[in-house]
Scaffold this motif. Structure first.
Motif, mmCIF file in Angstrom:
data_model
loop_
_atom_site.group_PDB
_atom_site.id
_atom_site.type_symbol
_atom_site.label_atom_id
_atom_site.label_comp_id
_atom_site.label_asym_id
_atom_site.label_seq_id
_atom_site.Cartn_x
_atom_site.Cartn_y
_atom_site.Cartn_z
ATOM 1 N N GLY B 111 0.893 -1.684 0.004
ATOM 2 C CA GLY B 111 0.013 -0.171 0.028
ATOM 3 C C GLY B 111 0.998 1.155 0.115
ATOM 4 O O GLY B 111 2.361 1.235 0.529
ATOM 5 N N SER B 112 0.464 1.893 -0.444
ATOM 6 C CA SER B 112 1.035 3.478 -0.692
ATOM 7 C C SER B 112 -0.258 4.788 0.125
ATOM 8 O O SER B 112 -0.961 4.956 -0.366
ATOM 9 C CB SER B 112 1.625 4.117 -1.780
ATOM 10 N N SER B 113 0.808 4.916 0.440
ATOM 11 C CA SER B 113 -0.303 6.459 2.178
ATOM 12 C C SER B 113 -0.056 8.105 1.008
ATOM 13 O O SER B 113 -0.339 8.484 1.236
ATOM 14 C CB SER B 113 0.717 6.325 3.023
ATOM 15 N N THR B 114 -0.167 7.760 -0.277
ATOM 16 C CA THR B 114 -0.457 9.297 -1.358
ATOM 17 C C THR B 114 -1.823 9.422 -1.342
ATOM 18 O O THR B 114 -2.438 9.010 -1.322
ATOM 19 C CB THR B 114 0.111 8.299 -2.752
ATOM 20 N N SER B 115 -1.110 11.017 -0.859
ATOM 21 C CA SER B 115 -3.148 11.790 -0.915
ATOM 22 C C SER B 115 -2.820 12.052 -2.156
ATOM 23 O O SER B 115 -3.753 12.687 -2.387
ATOM 24 C CB SER B 115 -2.618 12.756 -0.196
ATOM 25 N N GLY B 116 -2.053 11.873 -3.594
ATOM 26 C CA GLY B 116 -2.335 12.924 -4.392
ATOM 27 C C GLY B 116 -2.142 11.724 -5.625
ATOM 28 O O GLY B 116 -3.135 12.053 -6.625
ATOM 29 N N PHE B 117 -1.502 11.341 -5.854
ATOM 30 C CA PHE B 117 -1.009 10.011 -7.263
ATOM 31 C C PHE B 117 -1.544 8.585 -7.069
ATOM 32 O O PHE B 117 -2.773 8.537 -6.257
ATOM 33 C CB PHE B 117 0.764 9.187 -6.942
ATOM 34 N N LYS B 118 -2.443 8.376 -8.364
ATOM 35 C CA LYS B 118 -3.238 7.494 -8.624
ATOM 36 C C LYS B 118 -2.766 5.956 -9.082
ATOM 37 O O LYS B 118 -0.657 6.108 -8.860
ATOM 38 C CB LYS B 118 -3.544 7.346 -9.796
ATOM 39 N N PRO B 119 -2.830 4.775 -8.531
ATOM 40 C CA PRO B 119 -2.173 4.282 -8.467
ATOM 41 C C PRO B 119 -1.389 3.365 -10.028
ATOM 42 O O PRO B 119 -0.105 2.879 -9.751
ATOM 43 C CB PRO B 119 -3.108 2.905 -8.320
ATOM 44 N N SER B 120 -2.333 4.359 -11.164
ATOM 45 C CA SER B 120 -1.472 3.755 -12.637
ATOM 46 C C SER B 120 -0.357 4.572 -12.356
ATOM 47 O O SER B 120 0.693 4.337 -13.281
ATOM 48 C CB SER B 120 -2.324 4.717 -13.820
ATOM 49 N N GLU B 121 -0.198 6.003 -12.053
ATOM 50 C CA GLU B 121 1.113 6.464 -11.512
ATOM 51 C C GLU B 121 1.876 5.567 -10.703
ATOM 52 O O GLU B 121 3.109 5.559 -11.555
ATOM 53 C CB GLU B 121 1.019 7.946 -10.957
ATOM 54 N N LEU B 122 1.975 5.271 -10.028
ATOM 55 C CA LEU B 122 2.307 4.300 -8.554
ATOM 56 C C LEU B 122 3.383 3.576 -9.325
ATOM 57 O O LEU B 122 4.034 2.851 -9.259
ATOM 58 C CB LEU B 122 1.328 4.054 -7.270
ATOM 59 N N GLN B 123 2.306 2.657 -10.187
ATOM 60 C CA GLN B 123 2.364 1.369 -10.927
ATOM 61 C C GLN B 123 3.518 1.302 -12.131
ATOM 62 O O GLN B 123 4.060 0.333 -12.505
ATOM 63 C CB GLN B 123 1.241 0.457 -11.204
#
Lengths: 472, 472
Positions: B111-123
């Motif tokens: 899991g990512s705690s990001t408040s802004g990025f979308k999963p497609s960006e994280l992946q």
């Protein structure tokens, strides 16, 4: 002398104002041409009677008279405070203010519940413009304390005093602005929510959950800035803002644009809302909301914070400071039973009898000079033993009193007998309570200060001629 | 088997995750190159230990081990759940995910705690993209239950189960979007607030008051739509929206534009915030906030609503259903003392001893089959008499148990003896409690159903060989 409020417009908001004033001991005259007004107001009053008294640990003043009157003039002629809660159309409001000012006292305060108009707009063409100001409340008006006050300084300062007196939180704004302050936030959130639903990102229920399981809880006690101050930590607020700042350049909000409220979008929201909340009627939801608000605000009383600190200050104001007549039985508690004191059996939980005995002992301690300052000086009374007999039930909304008899009060020992009585005067429960005077430093028992034992002795002497209570 | 969480980044958010997992019985390994990480995490853990257990009416599982490890690989190799809480820069996150996936188990949840990025960006560019998802928490993570989950359906469904198990409220979003859902609202409100301060309409304190004395209280229990549904009344949601609709055309918000964060504006906000909150240190404010949140969420437990309903469900999950071994002393209560049970003397208020006796009797009632279903069928036990002896004090955070002995249990009579023990095993207080079985219809005493009296008799028989407690 009993004061009078005139309520012009008896809907949910006007009815809420009527309830606030009436339950604070004011007489209330309501004018509303709607033939349904009487029913609507009585429904709001019923909700208010079951919830507002529960916010106080002391009894509210006797309820004022509430009447629906046939003309606006009948309502306003004698009124100290006139509150306009008509539809949000400026020409309607102007007509109402003209009629109000041709009948009302020159020192009457004339507030408007408008959520959008500025005082300068409301005052246009008025006979005495400076008397008209914005007093913008939040639904349910009988529970939520905030009132946004906007208008002439002298007038809103007088209004502030009245609102404080009836337990509300007047917030005087420095400058007039469309929609004042709070509704600007509500409007921003509402627009964003419409986009999220329109774009199929979230349903009404998911949006509500995103609020009430997260930042909504934060905002019920601290607001935006104090919350972020804490989150920012020791580095300070300026550092926090600078870190947060870059997001302002990101396209995180659709608020530059406004979604069109097509029939499709309206129906989408309405049917999602039915799926989310349709299992409850509006009446049920109102009571659920009110019970939740009462419980949350009461929980903040325990922390003496935010809305809870406001309620505590209001209790102190209601309670007064005068010593009772000690030749009569001593009433140590007079209050309504709040909803959060009841349990699954539908009656007051047994632990709350203990709360009443504890509160009764506290009140007696204050009477004998073992008050807050005395406790701060390092001494108090601790309970060593209680024996409670439960004879009858109490329910939410019941008005009760505790009559306290001092059975023994010499040296470090204090033995009290409490009788809990319902509004009919029947004894619901009794308690023998044995307390010891202690040093808060050593946590051991010791004799009280002379002024405390002297006062205790004088009260015991004053009570000597009274008959002993039964079963004590 | 004890599960393991890997926490990558040990700031306020990472530390909050560590606390949530550890206090739910997970072992936790934290990796953070910051030399201050150990101190920072231990401060968050200390805050969590004093507040999170107070949300439960039952004891939490034994706390897991928390350790700071020297490398990311050390943290993630064995982990069931890996939570990334690194700074909000995509290239940093990509590097971290690459390192995580080269060491972690293939079935680990990332899991990512990001408040802004979308999963497609994280992946982007990941070894196994589908394992990476957004799990966005809210500060303080150890208290606020909401987690926004965004990512592949199968992965987030597994994540949802884990989060539910540790008492959180996972909200699976339907579509990915910048800033997910909640932060879009926060962003909109933040922008509007910056304008209000810049234009001198309101200070930070006035804005906070406009929130916490009004709609903030509403949003702590219902969200936006359910609140408006109630306000709209019987006419329905569609009608309400149509009425509210025209405002969308009004210039009530400045959100079409973005204020520039000049040094002047930053300093203005910082100095207003100092004036508002500077009397408290950040540590003090953290504890005030946590105590407020615990109290408010606990008040909603009483209403079984929102965050309170979630906590009640979690208590049931923690408590389990298995019958205890009735040849041993019966433990009817095992819990921490919450802050809202203490009074001005700094210890648990005497009324809360009554709460513990009441809870102990409830637990025993469930054991003998006088449970929720039995009460719904119209029967219950009412307390007729209690005698409490106070021997010692209890404080917020103390872990206590109540051991309950059945002194008499035949026909409609039930006589219990409760001993309240602290974590050292010392008896803090005792209570003789006499209860009567009643019909909830007539409110009069009567004999219990056969399955209840039989179960009661069998427990009494099983306990016969135990020594009688002292002072009973």
């Amino acid at each position: 002398m009993t004061k009078t409020a005139a309520i012009i417009g008896g809907g949910v908001i006007g009815g809420g104002w009527a309830a606030r004033f009436a339950l604070s001991g004011w007489n209330v005259a309501i004018f509303d041409p709607d033939p349904e007004a009487e029913r609507k107001v009585s429904e709001v009053m019923a909700n208010a009677r079951r919830s507002l008294p529960a916010l106080s640990e002391v009894a509210l003043p006797p309820e004022g008279q509430v009447k629906i009157v046939p003309t606006l003039a009948d309502a306003v002629t004698e009124a100290d405070w006139i509150q306009e809660s008509a539809p949000e159309r400026l020409e309607i409001k102007h007509k109402i203010f003209a009629e109000i000012q041709s009948h009302c006292r020159k020192d009457a305060l004339i507030g408007s519940s408008t959520s959008g108009f500025k005082p300068s707009e409301l005052q246009q063409g008025a006979l005495r413009p400076g008397e008209i100001f914005v007093a913008h409340p939040f639904n349910p008006v009988y529970l939520l304390p905030l009132i946004e006050l906007v208008g002439d300084d002298a007038t809103t300062t007088r209004a502030q005093e009245v609102l404080t007196e009836i337990g509300m939180k007047p917030l005087k704004l420095r400058k007039e602005i469309d929609a004042h302050v709070a509704d600007r936030f509500l409007e921003a959130v509402w627009r964003e929510a419409l986009w999220l639903i329109k774009d199929g990102i979230a349903t009404t229920e998911e949006i509500d959950d995103a609020i009430r399981f997260g930042f909504g809880l934060r905002w019920g006690q601290m607001g935006l800035f104090e919350t972020y101050r804490v989150a920012g930590g020791e580095a300070g607020m300026a550092h926090f803002i600078e870190q947060f700042g870059p997001c302002l350049q990101w396209p995180w909000t659709k608020l530059m644009d406004v979604p069109e409220l097509t029939d499709d979008l309206v129906q989408k929201i309405a049917s999602q809302s039915d799926a989310q909340s349709g299992a409850h009627t509006i009446r049920e939801l109102e009571r659920i909301r009110d019970d939740n608000l009462v419980s949350m605000m009461r929980s903040l009383k325990g922390r003496d914070w935010g809305a809870g600190a406001l309620l505590n200050a209001h209790d102190t104001r209601l309670e007064g400071k005068a010593d009772p007549d000690f030749t009569k039985p001593i009433i140590t508690v007079a209050r309504a039973i709040p909803i959060d004191w009841t349990d699954y059996n539908g009656h007051m939980n047994e632990s709350r009898y203990g709360q009443l005995w504890s509160d009764a002992a506290d009140a007696l301690m204050r009477m004998i000079g073992a008050d807050d300052a005395y406790i701060k000086s390092g001494f108090s009374y601790f309970t060593a033993d209680t024996h409670t007999k439960f004879r009858n039930e109490c329910h939410a909304g019941d008005t009760v009193t505790v009559v306290t008899t001092i059975l023994e009060g010499a040296g470090k020992k204090l033995r009290l007998f409490h009788e809990l009585k319902n509004s009919a005067g029947d004894v619901v429960a009794t308690c023998n309570q044995f307390l010891l005077h202690v040093s808060l430093e050593t946590r051991k028992s010791c004799d009280p200060a002379a002024h405390v034992s002297d006062k205790l002795a004088s009260i015991i002497a004053a009570q000597a001629a009274l008959p002993k209570p039964e079963h004590s």
